[in-house]
Design a protein around this motif. Structure first.
Motif, mmCIF file in Angstrom:
data_model
loop_
_atom_site.group_PDB
_atom_site.id
_atom_site.type_symbol
_atom_site.label_atom_id
_atom_site.label_comp_id
_atom_site.label_asym_id
_atom_site.label_seq_id
_atom_site.Cartn_x
_atom_site.Cartn_y
_atom_site.Cartn_z
ATOM 1 N N VAL A 8 0.865 -1.188 0.000
ATOM 2 C CA VAL A 8 0.000 0.000 0.000
ATOM 3 C C VAL A 8 0.894 1.228 0.000
ATOM 4 N N VAL A 9 0.687 2.088 -0.981
ATOM 5 C CA VAL A 9 1.586 3.229 -1.182
ATOM 6 C C VAL A 9 0.788 4.527 -1.144
ATOM 7 N N PHE A 10 1.339 5.526 -0.427
ATOM 8 C CA PHE A 10 0.763 6.872 -0.432
ATOM 9 C C PHE A 10 1.837 7.848 -0.898
ATOM 10 N N MET A 11 1.445 8.737 -1.825
ATOM 11 C CA MET A 11 2.382 9.691 -2.410
ATOM 12 C C MET A 11 2.441 10.979 -1.586
ATOM 13 N N ASN A 12 3.585 11.663 -1.682
ATOM 14 C CA ASN A 12 3.695 13.016 -1.154
ATOM 15 C C ASN A 12 2.854 13.960 -2.012
ATOM 16 N N PRO A 13 2.485 15.137 -1.474
ATOM 17 C CA PRO A 13 1.780 16.120 -2.311
ATOM 18 C C PRO A 13 2.645 16.528 -3.505
ATOM 19 N N LEU A 14 2.090 16.387 -4.699
ATOM 20 C CA LEU A 14 2.837 16.684 -5.925
ATOM 21 C C LEU A 14 2.057 17.668 -6.784
ATOM 22 N N LYS A 15 2.795 18.465 -7.529
ATOM 23 C CA LYS A 15 2.202 19.300 -8.570
ATOM 24 C C LYS A 15 2.745 18.823 -9.907
ATOM 25 N N VAL A 16 1.850 18.575 -10.842
ATOM 26 C CA VAL A 16 2.248 18.055 -12.151
ATOM 27 C C VAL A 16 1.878 19.079 -13.215
ATOM 28 N N ARG A 17 2.861 19.430 -14.065
ATOM 29 C CA ARG A 17 2.631 20.414 -15.131
ATOM 30 C C ARG A 17 3.083 19.826 -16.461
ATOM 31 N N ARG A 18 2.289 20.053 -17.470
ATOM 32 C CA ARG A 18 2.662 19.629 -18.817
ATOM 33 C C ARG A 18 3.797 20.500 -19.321
ATOM 34 N N ASP A 19 4.841 19.891 -19.890
ATOM 35 C CA ASP A 19 5.950 20.646 -20.457
ATOM 36 C C ASP A 19 5.989 20.388 -21.959
ATOM 37 N N LYS A 20 7.110 20.743 -22.602
ATOM 38 C CA LYS A 20 7.181 20.630 -24.065
ATOM 39 C C LYS A 20 6.945 19.209 -24.543
ATOM 40 N N LYS A 21 7.688 18.255 -23.951
ATOM 41 C CA LYS A 21 7.587 16.870 -24.402
ATOM 42 C C LYS A 21 6.921 15.975 -23.371
ATOM 43 N N HIS A 22 7.251 16.213 -22.110
ATOM 44 C CA HIS A 22 6.770 15.342 -21.047
ATOM 45 C C HIS A 22 6.111 16.186 -19.952
ATOM 46 N N TYR A 23 6.303 15.803 -18.708
ATOM 47 C CA TYR A 23 5.693 16.493 -17.581
ATOM 48 C C TYR A 23 6.758 16.854 -16.554
ATOM 49 N N ILE A 24 6.550 17.982 -15.856
ATOM 50 C CA ILE A 24 7.407 18.378 -14.749
ATOM 51 C C ILE A 24 6.649 18.096 -13.463
ATOM 52 N N VAL A 25 7.258 17.311 -12.591
ATOM 53 C CA VAL A 25 6.645 16.934 -11.317
ATOM 54 C C VAL A 25 7.393 17.656 -10.198
ATOM 55 N N GLU A 26 6.652 18.404 -9.389
ATOM 56 C CA GLU A 26 7.244 19.123 -8.257
ATOM 57 C C GLU A 26 6.886 18.417 -6.955
ATOM 58 N N ASN A 27 7.910 18.067 -6.188
ATOM 59 C CA ASN A 27 7.705 17.530 -4.852
ATOM 60 C C ASN A 27 7.553 18.722 -3.903
ATOM 61 N N GLU A 28 6.344 18.965 -3.462
ATOM 62 C CA GLU A 28 6.084 20.150 -2.640
ATOM 63 C C GLU A 28 6.761 20.069 -1.283
ATOM 64 N N ALA A 29 7.116 18.872 -0.846
ATOM 65 C CA ALA A 29 7.765 18.717 0.463
ATOM 66 C C ALA A 29 9.225 19.146 0.422
ATOM 67 N N THR A 30 9.889 18.930 -0.711
ATOM 68 C CA THR A 30 11.321 19.237 -0.805
ATOM 69 C C THR A 30 11.631 20.386 -1.753
ATOM 70 N N GLY A 31 10.659 20.785 -2.588
ATOM 71 C CA GLY A 31 10.912 21.837 -3.561
ATOM 72 C C GLY A 31 11.734 21.377 -4.744
ATOM 73 N N GLU A 32 11.828 20.069 -4.966
ATOM 74 C CA GLU A 32 12.592 19.526 -6.089
ATOM 75 C C GLU A 32 11.668 19.195 -7.250
ATOM 76 N N PHE A 33 12.267 19.171 -8.462
ATOM 77 C CA PHE A 33 11.500 18.971 -9.691
ATOM 78 C C PHE A 33 12.078 17.794 -10.478
ATOM 79 N N TYR A 34 11.185 17.071 -11.169
ATOM 80 C CA TYR A 34 11.590 15.914 -11.961
ATOM 81 C C TYR A 34 10.814 15.912 -13.281
ATOM 82 N N GLU A 35 11.475 15.454 -14.334
ATOM 83 C CA GLU A 35 10.801 15.299 -15.623
ATOM 84 C C GLU A 35 10.363 13.850 -15.763
ATOM 85 N N MET A 36 9.124 13.645 -16.150
ATOM 86 C CA MET A 36 8.599 12.293 -16.306
ATOM 87 C C MET A 36 7.749 12.199 -17.561
#
Length: 392
Positions: A8-36
């Motif tokens: 059973v998995v629970f995610m941290n609060p995330l913000k997901v935004r569409r980018d040019k090719k993929h998506y930018i995921v922001e981890n609101e707990a750490t302020g870090e960003f990832y492309e997915m």
């Protein structure tokens, strides 16, 4: 922690935004960003629906028949990225040490918007064209190496170059800061390095909150301020008297600014134009992917693995070869030009100066020269150690 299809998995609060090719995921707990890619976003959405990992994997296999789906491996990666808050009923501690400091938020957003908008962008370009026109009209305005020497005494030249250079770098970085503030985001200035060059740099990690079309304004802001300084220093030479301290100061400002603008074209380092290229192409982590491509033959270039998405391989290969050529050229120029210059200065200026009495101006000339070397090396070691601490 044991991870299985029944987990059973629970995610941290995330913000997901569409980018040019993929998506930018922001981890609101750490302020870090990832492309997915889209398949990862779909997996996160299904996990948030409280589905079992077995159900998530089967749903993804149906939705993306051409993709290789391994939900357990994906969740393991999410754990490493601090994107999971709870696994099998156990809370997962989140390292929020990387979360950005509020930065220079006291700077008014309106000031940033006044200096960086649609009209001002065109004005900066016109000033660049005007600067080129001034040099073509009067070729004597073109900067020369001799412009470094405002005074006959080396001590005064060193102090002048250091103080003026530092002041102009601060202007450059405040261009970035004001552009970041124009979007209501925080920014701060730090010490960093490009290879073995010590630099001040503005932390603009929060630009990933913005759509791609707004980011270039922030990346180019420092160069735009450089262009303003260059134009003003060139224009002022038309009214300054020849062979005066004012004229020498203006020439030094032009040389320093010109070198900084040329330096930005060295995109085999992470200069401002490097980030513009990344943003234009949508190929993020371009340098890291290029180094890992070269690491097949040069293992010492390897960096923590980053993902090269479909369609990026050709561009990454081209950049990798350019990166390697740029690094080799930089080291060659340093070995052939800069190091001999430093050794000559040490042998002809610093060492003889220390043999003079303490009351001699040549003695203090050598002291200032040595302090300059120590300061630069100290800042370089500090920036390297900081980079190592954050990457470990």
């Amino acid at each position: 922690m044991n991870l299985s299809y029944d987990s059973v998995v629970f995610m941290n609060p995330l913000k997901v935004r569409r980018d040019k090719k993929h998506y930018i995921v922001e981890n609101e707990a750490t302020g870090e960003f990832y492309e997915m890619p889209e398949v990862c976003i779909s997996a996160i959405e299904l996990i948030n629906e409280k589905k079992s990992l077995y159900e998530v994997e089967n749903a993804l296999i149906v939705r993306y028949p051409d993709e290789i789906i391994d939900i357990l491996d994906f969740v393991s990666q999410l754990l490493e990225l601090n994107l999971i808050s709870e696994l099998n009923g156990k809370q997962i501690l989140i390292d929020s040490g990387q979360k950005n400091h509020p930065g220079l938020i006291w700077i008014p957003e309106n000031l940033g918007r006044f200096l960086f908008n649609t009209i001002s962008s065109k004005l900066y370009f016109l000033l660049l064209v005007a600067s080129a026109g001034l040099i073509l009209f009067n070729p004597n305005l073109f900067p020369r190496y001799s412009d470094l020497f405002m005074f006959d005494l080396m001590l005064l030249n060193i102090l002048a170059v250091m103080l003026i250079g530092f002041f102009l770098v601060i202007i450059h970085e405040f261009g970035h800061v004001l552009a970041v503030r124009s979007e209501g985001l925080p920014a701060k200035i730090e010490v960093g390095n490009r290879l073995f060059f010590v630099v001040l740099e503005t932390d603009m990690s929060q630009v990933w909150k913005l759509p791609a079309e707004k980011r270039n304004k922030l990346f180019l802001a420092g160069m735009n301020f450089d262009i303003v300084v260059l134009f003003l220093a060139l224009a002022a030479q038309f009214i300054a008297s020849e062979n005066t301290l004012t004229m020498a100061l203006l020439k030094l400002i032009v040389l320093n600014t010109f070198i900084r603008l040329v330096f930005q074209t060295a995109v085999f380092m992470k200069t401002d134009l490097y980030y513009v290229i990344e943003n234009k192409t949508g190929c993020y982590n371009l340098m890291e992917n290029g180094r890992n491509f070269l690491a097949k033959w040069l293992p010492f270039l390897s960096v923590p693995e980053t993902e090269t998405f479909d369609g990026e391989e050709k561009f990454v290969r081209r950049y990798a070869y350019f990166y390697l050529a740029g690094i080799l050229l930089t080291f060659a120029i340093t070995a052939y030009y800069y190091i001999p210059q430093i050794m000559f200065a040490v042998n002809e200026i610093m060492l003889p100066g220390f043999l003079e009495p303490i009351t001699s101006i040549r003695f203090w000339d050598s002291v200032v020269f040595l302090l300059q070397i120590v300061l630069v090396l100290g800042l370089l070691l500090y920036s390297w150690s900081k980079k190592y601490r954050f990457s470990s």
